[in-house]
Motif scaffolding. Sequence first.
Motif, mmCIF file in Angstrom:
data_model
loop_
_atom_site.group_PDB
_atom_site.id
_atom_site.type_symbol
_atom_site.label_atom_id
_atom_site.label_comp_id
_atom_site.label_asym_id
_atom_site.label_seq_id
_atom_site.Cartn_x
_atom_site.Cartn_y
_atom_site.Cartn_z
ATOM 1 N N PRO A 78 2.839 -11.217 0.013
ATOM 2 C CA PRO A 78 3.174 -9.789 0.081
ATOM 3 C C PRO A 78 3.051 -9.247 1.498
ATOM 4 O O PRO A 78 2.200 -9.675 2.266
ATOM 5 N N THR A 79 3.881 -8.287 1.807
ATOM 6 C CA THR A 79 3.775 -7.612 3.100
ATOM 7 C C THR A 79 2.517 -6.786 3.130
ATOM 8 O O THR A 79 2.236 -6.031 2.215
ATOM 9 N N GLU A 80 1.730 -6.969 4.178
ATOM 10 C CA GLU A 80 0.478 -6.197 4.257
ATOM 11 C C GLU A 80 0.756 -4.754 4.632
ATOM 12 O O GLU A 80 1.675 -4.484 5.388
ATOM 13 N N PRO A 95 0.809 -1.227 0.000
ATOM 14 C CA PRO A 95 0.000 0.000 0.000
ATOM 15 C C PRO A 95 0.839 1.272 0.000
ATOM 16 O O PRO A 95 0.384 2.324 -0.449
ATOM 17 N N HIS A 96 2.077 1.210 0.503
ATOM 18 C CA HIS A 96 2.944 2.382 0.563
ATOM 19 C C HIS A 96 3.996 2.374 -0.544
ATOM 20 O O HIS A 96 5.070 2.968 -0.399
ATOM 21 N N CYS A 97 3.676 1.716 -1.633
ATOM 22 C CA CYS A 97 4.607 1.606 -2.764
ATOM 23 C C CYS A 97 4.956 2.988 -3.316
ATOM 24 O O CYS A 97 4.092 3.854 -3.480
ATOM 25 N N LYS A 136 -4.032 -5.508 -2.380
ATOM 26 C CA LYS A 136 -3.553 -6.530 -1.442
ATOM 27 C C LYS A 136 -3.844 -7.950 -1.925
ATOM 28 O O LYS A 136 -4.327 -8.798 -1.174
ATOM 29 N N THR A 137 -3.565 -8.219 -3.176
ATOM 30 C CA THR A 137 -3.722 -9.572 -3.700
ATOM 31 C C THR A 137 -2.507 -10.417 -3.304
ATOM 32 O O THR A 137 -1.506 -9.891 -2.814
ATOM 33 N N ARG A 149 9.321 -4.176 0.236
ATOM 34 C CA ARG A 149 8.149 -4.158 1.107
ATOM 35 C C ARG A 149 7.106 -5.181 0.667
ATOM 36 O O ARG A 149 6.199 -5.498 1.415
ATOM 37 N N CYS A 150 7.229 -5.650 -0.565
ATOM 38 C CA CYS A 150 6.240 -6.604 -1.068
ATOM 39 C C CYS A 150 6.920 -7.683 -1.902
ATOM 40 O O CYS A 150 8.122 -7.630 -2.167
ATOM 41 N N ILE A 151 6.122 -8.613 -2.363
ATOM 42 C CA ILE A 151 6.635 -9.761 -3.105
ATOM 43 C C ILE A 151 7.147 -9.378 -4.492
ATOM 44 O O ILE A 151 7.966 -10.086 -5.087
ATOM 45 N N ILE A 152 6.695 -8.248 -5.027
ATOM 46 C CA ILE A 152 7.122 -7.833 -6.357
ATOM 47 C C ILE A 152 8.630 -7.660 -6.420
ATOM 48 O O ILE A 152 9.290 -8.140 -7.350
ATOM 49 N N GLY A 153 9.193 -6.956 -5.439
ATOM 50 C CA GLY A 153 10.634 -6.734 -5.437
ATOM 51 C C GLY A 153 11.416 -8.032 -5.357
ATOM 52 O O GLY A 153 12.463 -8.186 -6.012
ATOM 53 N N LYS A 154 10.915 -8.982 -4.584
ATOM 54 C CA LYS A 154 11.601 -10.262 -4.436
ATOM 55 C C LYS A 154 11.552 -11.064 -5.727
ATOM 56 O O LYS A 154 12.555 -11.662 -6.142
#
Length: 230
Positions: A228-230, A106-108, A195-196, A124-129
């Motif tokens: 993903p990190t909530e 949410p804070h992307c 938040k999928t 902060r989320c799964i995208i970066g990983k």
Amino acid sequence: MITEFYQIFGQLVFLAGVCLLLMLAASLFLGRLLLKEDRLIFPKLLLITVDMFYGPFKKFSESLGLNSRIVDQIGVEVRNKINEKRFKSIPPEDKALILPHCLRNPHCEARLERVGLVCTGCNRCIIGKLKERAEGIGYRVFIIPGSTFIKKILEEHRFRAVLGVACYQDLNLAMMKLSKFSPQGVPLLRDGCFKTKVDFRTVLEKMGVEAEVKRPRSCMSNPSRETPTE
């Protein structure tokens, strides 16, 4: 003569309707067999039904009390099966990973450009990983707000295969458009616009880096999914 013509025409329309219903019923049976038992039979029939009769196939499924999403599930799984060997034979440098923006935190702080979001790698989320793993073996990664960005990506970049992540409907429709790129798809675990979630390990396995996500023996009895990190 005119009466006979309309009679023959009516009979032909009736026969065509019966044939269509039989084809939809057969495709639904074969599709459920694929989803439940992982058995792919008559893949060309399934693709023709899903591609050419997408709308009627959904209505037919609903008329039998089934969720119309089953049509998209069938389309995705059929393409995954028939394209899997070809996809694996193509080097990572010629592949693209397309991720939906709804996976982001949410804070992307990513900025939007012509071919999608530019990840800042904040982790902060799964995208970066996923982006780090994919680019590490040669993939080009795109994070898109909608399917319209796929056309822009095709115009500006060249690749031979694509791996996509999305909800079943968007994934199925995108794989239809990208059929010549031996597509593989991973459906979201939780749909929506915010938040999928997606199975981290499944995406990595599709990329061909299974060994990098093995857990220690003590954890294998209860493997956890990275989300993903909530």
